[in-house]
Each structure stands twice: as structure tokens, then as C-alpha cells.
Write an enzyme that holds these catalytic residues in place. Structure first.
Site, PDB file in Angstrom:
ATOM      1  CG  HIS A 270      -0.253  -0.314   2.505  1.00 58.41           C
ATOM      2  ND1 HIS A 270       0.641   0.560   3.078  1.00 58.41           N
ATOM      3  CD2 HIS A 270      -0.281  -1.397   3.333  1.00 58.41           C
ATOM      4  CE1 HIS A 270       1.100   0.061   4.205  1.00 58.41           C
ATOM      5  NE2 HIS A 270       0.568  -1.147   4.385  1.00 58.41           N
TER       6      HIS A 270
ATOM      7  CG  HIS B  72       4.288  -1.701   1.982  1.00 55.15           C
ATOM      8  ND1 HIS B  72       2.969  -2.083   1.944  1.00 55.15           N
ATOM      9  CD2 HIS B  72       4.853  -2.395   3.009  1.00 55.15           C
ATOM     10  CE1 HIS B  72       2.741  -2.984   2.896  1.00 55.15           C
ATOM     11  NE2 HIS B  72       3.859  -3.188   3.560  1.00 55.15           N
TER      12      HIS B  72
ATOM     13  N   GLY C 239       9.125   1.049   8.753  1.00 56.50           N
ATOM     14  CA  GLY C 239       8.093   2.010   9.108  1.00 56.50           C
ATOM     15  C   GLY C 239       7.978   2.171  10.615  1.00 56.50           C
TER      16      GLY C 239
ATOM     17  CE  LYS D  58       0.020   0.049  11.162  1.00 60.28           C
ATOM     18  NZ  LYS D  58       0.354  -1.340  11.077  1.00 60.28           N
TER      19      LYS D  58
ATOM     20  NE  ARG E 232      -1.956  -9.130  10.537  1.00 67.72           N
ATOM     21  CZ  ARG E 232      -0.635  -9.144  10.597  1.00 67.72           C
ATOM     22  NH1 ARG E 232       0.037  -8.002  10.515  1.00 67.72           N
ATOM     23  NH2 ARG E 232       0.027 -10.275  10.722  1.00 67.72           N
TER      24      ARG E 232
HETATM   25  P1  AMP Z   1       4.828  -5.300   6.369  1.00 68.37           P
HETATM   26  O1  AMP Z   1       4.670  -5.646   4.923  1.00 68.37           O
HETATM   27  O2  AMP Z   1       3.532  -5.048   7.064  1.00 68.37           O
HETATM   28  O3  AMP Z   1       5.747  -6.234   7.098  1.00 68.37           O
HETATM   29  O4  AMP Z   1       5.544  -3.898   6.393  1.00 68.37           O
HETATM   30  C1  AMP Z   1       6.744  -3.678   5.702  1.00 68.37           C
HETATM   31  C2  AMP Z   1       7.323  -2.375   6.142  1.00 68.37           C
HETATM   32  O5  AMP Z   1       6.399  -1.328   5.826  1.00 68.37           O
HETATM   33  C3  AMP Z   1       7.553  -2.310   7.647  1.00 68.37           C
HETATM   34  O6  AMP Z   1       8.775  -1.640   7.896  1.00 68.37           O
HETATM   35  C4  AMP Z   1       6.371  -1.509   8.122  1.00 68.37           C
HETATM   36  O7  AMP Z   1       6.624  -0.807   9.316  1.00 68.37           O
HETATM   37  C5  AMP Z   1       6.170  -0.563   6.972  1.00 68.37           C
HETATM   38  N1  AMP Z   1       4.800  -0.028   6.996  1.00 68.37           N
HETATM   39  C6  AMP Z   1       3.660  -0.746   7.138  1.00 68.37           C
HETATM   40  N2  AMP Z   1       2.592   0.072   7.184  1.00 68.37           N
HETATM   41  C7  AMP Z   1       3.081   1.342   7.078  1.00 68.37           C
HETATM   42  C8  AMP Z   1       2.483   2.642   7.079  1.00 68.37           C
HETATM   43  N3  AMP Z   1       1.166   2.805   7.196  1.00 68.37           N
HETATM   44  N4  AMP Z   1       3.290   3.708   6.954  1.00 68.37           N
HETATM   45  C9  AMP Z   1       4.638   3.552   6.851  1.00 68.37           C
HETATM   46  N5  AMP Z   1       5.267   2.360   6.836  1.00 68.37           N
HETATM   47  C10 AMP Z   1       4.496   1.275   6.959  1.00 68.37           C
END
Ligand code: AMP
Length: 279
Positions: A34, A37, A147, A149, A187
Site C-alpha cells: 500500500h 510501503h 516504518g 508504524k 491487514r
Molecule cells: P509489512 O509488509 O507489514 O511487514 O511492512 C513492511 C514495512 O512497511 C515495515 O517496515 C512496516 O513498518 C512498513 N509499513 C507498514 N505500514 C506502514 C504505514 N502505514 N506507513 C509507513 N510504513 C508502513
């Protein structure tokens, strides 16, 4: 943009860039991409010559097998998004590529491993650091972008990098939100229309704390924030805390630097996390 599935091919491809002394950035993800990322890719491009994005749904960090099973995997869409973002290389290994045989992983991540997410998802950060170390070994990046986040995750990765004395820089990037304040997350796709509405209380509670931070004592801020969240239907609070961002221990002294409010809650069947820096 190259799409690569094996560590050997990845290393071969990156070798020429390393010889040319190009700066290499890694953005690890689990896909279902999204704008959050994409923002990491865009920030990474400002720091590095070559941006590698990995997409790997890492089984060892899931504590709930159902969560792993239902994790979204829209791979074609992800590739298109990365192409559009100008990413240079996508690394999309199979599980067998990253885990060719049985292995044991346990490192000391400090006391904060067992707090907050660590309490609700036992062993989660061992799994996270296990895969991120493998990705660092495969890419050998100069910088890696994560992130804010996943606030605790950034802390755990910094601790892992310190543990192994890895020669790379970790950059934490701002949280990207939907227009109504909901933090973007892979999610969120699982939220029903009413869950999606109820999920807004997480951001609302964090924003309340930030807006009233200078005028109200911490105990009252916590009380109000929890009341906001508990007022929403179908939202089950796991924790809401105001903590020292370095230790994740609860902190009531507002002069502590790096104070952060962190929240986790189940909204319907979906567990969401969010946070906000307070000073
Ligand atoms: P994930 O695919 O959920 O493991 O996230 C991959 C990376 O994207 C991780 O470093 C997360 O912290 C980051 N991330 C996920 N959601 C967001 C968001 N809303 N804003 C900024 N970074 C994000």
C-alpha cells in the site's frame, strides 16, 4: 525492474553495483503493498542508488497459523506497484529458499522484546529478526528502511544490528495514514465496513493524547484514550500505553525524551497496531 527469487541470483546481480560503489537500500516487506510501503521505497530512493524491495511472508514470525494462512498475497499487484514506484529490484524468495532446513534462532534482543507486542505475540521478534538477518545477509545493504508504524519492530531490529555489529544504517520512516487517520496496513483489507469505521478510534485516541499532552497528566490521558477505544463496538483493546521509546516501559514523566503512545486492539477479527510520538 528485475524480479528475483534466489539468493544466488540476487548476489550476482548486486555484485556489479557493489563493485561500482553504488549505495544499496533494502526495504523488507511481506507484500500486499500500500502507500505506506511505497513511501519507504520513495524515501530509500533519496538515500541510495539501488533500492531492493523484498516480499516474503515469513512463517517464523507468525504466532497464529490462521493469521499466516489468511495473509494477503496479491503478488502481481505488488510487482506493478513497485514498478510504478521506480523500485530497482524485487526479491521474492520461496519459503524453502530462506529456510532450506531446520534451524534454531535465538538472540538477546533486550527486555523490550517481551513487552507490548512481545507479550501478545510470543517469539514474534525472534522470527522477525531471524528473517531480517537473512535478508541483510542476502542483500548486504548500506541502509535498510522500516516504518515507524511497527515501532517496536524498529527497536528490535536496531538491537539485532547492534548484537551482530552489522555495518548498516537503519532508517525509521513516518506512518502513512488514510485520509480519515487510519494507519495503512496490509491487514486493513480484512476489516468489514463497520470494522473499518470502528477502527478509527485507534487514531482518535492517539490524537487525543497528542493534542492534550501538554495540558493533562499522563494518567488522565491514558484513561481518556482507553475510554475512547472502549466506546467503539467490536473493538477489544490489548494495550494502550505511553512509554519511553527507548525501553518501551510505561513512563509518566512528560520530560522524558522520545515519549510515544502505542496501541494495539482487535477490531472484529483483525488485530491492528498504531502509535504516535508525543515530544
Ligand atoms: P509489512 O509488509 O507489514 O511487514 O511492512 C513492511 C514495512 O512497511 C515495515 O517496515 C512496516 O513498518 C512498513 N509499513 C507498514 N505500514 C506502514 C504505514 N502505514 N506507513 C509507513 N510504513 C508502513
Amino acid at each position: 525492474m528485475e524480479v528475483i527469487n534466489t539468493i544466488a541470483a540476487l548476489k550476482t546481480l548486486l555484485q556489479s553495483h557493489k563493485v561500482a560503489q553504488k549505495k544499496i537500500a533494502l526495504v523488507p516487506t511481506m507484500g500486499a503493498l500500500h502507500k505506506g510501503h511505497v513511501s519507504l521505497i520513495k524515501i530509500a530512493q533519496q538515500y541510495a542508488d539501488i533500492v531492493v524491495c523484498s516480499i516474503f511472508v515469513n512463517p517464523t514470525q507468525f504466532t497464529d497459523p490462521k493469521d499466516l494462512e489468511k495473509y494477503p498475497r496479491p503478488l502481481q499487484h505488488d510487482i506493478e506497484m513497485l514498478q510504478e514506484a521506480g523500485c530497482d529490484l524485487v526479491f521474492m524468495p520461496a519459503v524453502e529458499e530462506m529456510y532450506p532446513g531446520p534451524e534454531v534462532w535465538h538472540i538477546d534482543l533486550g527486555d523490550a522484546e517481551f513487552l507490548l507486542e512481545g507479550e501478545f505475540r510470543k517469539g514474534h521478534y525472534q522470527g522477525v529478526t531471524q528473517i531480517v538477518k537473512k535478508l541483510f545477509d542476502a542483500v548486504d545493504p548500506d541502509l535498510a528502511f522500516f516504518g515507524q508504524k511497527d515501532f517496536q519492530q524498529v527497536l528490535m531490529i536496531r538491537n539485532m544490528v547492534a548484537h551482530f555489529r552489522l555495518p548498516l544504517e537503519i532508517i525509521s520512516c513516518p506512518i502513512i495514514r488514510e485520509d480519515d487517520g487510519l494507519a495503512m496496513s496490509s491487514r486493513n483489507i480484512h476489516l468489514s465496513a463497520s470494522d473499518r469505521q470502528h477502527a478509527l478510534v485507534l487514531n482518535k485516541a492517539l490524537q487525543y493524547v497528542k493534542d492534550h499532552f501538554s495540558s493533562e497528566p499522563v494518567a488522565h490521558l491514558l484513561e481518556e484514550a482507553k475510554a475512547i477505544i472502549n466506546s467503539a463496538e467490536g473493538v477489544e483493546l490489548d494495550y494502550f500505553t505511553i512509554a519511553d521509546g527507548n525501553t518501551l516501559l510505561p513512563e509518566s514523566d512528560k520530560n522524558t525524551p522520545n515519549l510515544v503512545a502505542l496501541v494495539a486492539a482487535k477490531v472484529g477479527e483483525t488485530r491492528l497496531i498504531d502509535n504516535m510520538m508525543l515530544n
